[in-house]
Write an enzyme that holds these catalytic residues in place. Structure first.
Site, PDB file in Angstrom:
ATOM      1  N   CYS A   1       2.859   1.715   3.137  1.00 18.04           N
ATOM      2  CA  CYS A   1       3.979   0.774   3.226  1.00 18.04           C
ATOM      3  C   CYS A   1       5.156   1.286   2.388  1.00 18.04           C
ATOM      4  O   CYS A   1       6.307   1.241   2.832  1.00 18.04           O
ATOM      5  CB  CYS A   1       3.553  -0.608   2.745  1.00 18.04           C
ATOM      6  SG  CYS A   1       2.193  -1.325   3.693  1.00 18.04           S
TER       7      CYS A   1
ATOM      8  N   CYS B   1       0.839  -1.201   0.000  1.00 21.25           N
ATOM      9  CA  CYS B   1       0.000   0.000   0.000  1.00 21.25           C
ATOM     10  C   CYS B   1       0.878   1.256   0.000  1.00 21.25           C
ATOM     11  O   CYS B   1       2.090   1.181   0.203  1.00 21.25           O
ATOM     12  CB  CYS B   1      -0.915   0.007   1.225  1.00 21.25           C
ATOM     13  SG  CYS B   1      -0.048   0.167   2.792  1.00 21.25           S
TER      14      CYS B   1
END
Length: 77
Positions: free
Chosen positions: A13, A10
């Site tokens: 992340c 994501c």
């Protein structure tokens, strides 16, 4: 030193990985940065919310993007 970024890819992340790379570069610490996307490995650390940052097997933060300054403090110890 081994820094692991736990997350499924994501944007948070990816941002955590960027922050870790910047902190390592600014401190000059010799560290390997690894992205861990395997859900079973993430759960193995007891992490239920990503992103998470792990340094040498120790979970430092989960569920939020740490600041570069926080990461610097953790890698200098």
């Amino acid at each position: 030193m081994k820094i692991e970024i736990l997350g499924t890819g994501c944007s948070k992340c990816n941002k955590t990985k960027e922050m870790a790379e910047k902190a390592v570069k600014e401190t000059g610490v010799d560290a390997e940065i690894v992205k861990v996307e395997d859900f079973d490995k993430i759960l193995g650390y007891g992490v239920m919310v990503t992103p998470a940052l792990v340094i040498d097997g120790d979970v430092k933060v989960a569920g939020k993007v740490p600041s570069v300054d926080d990461i610097k403090k953790w890698i200098k110890k």
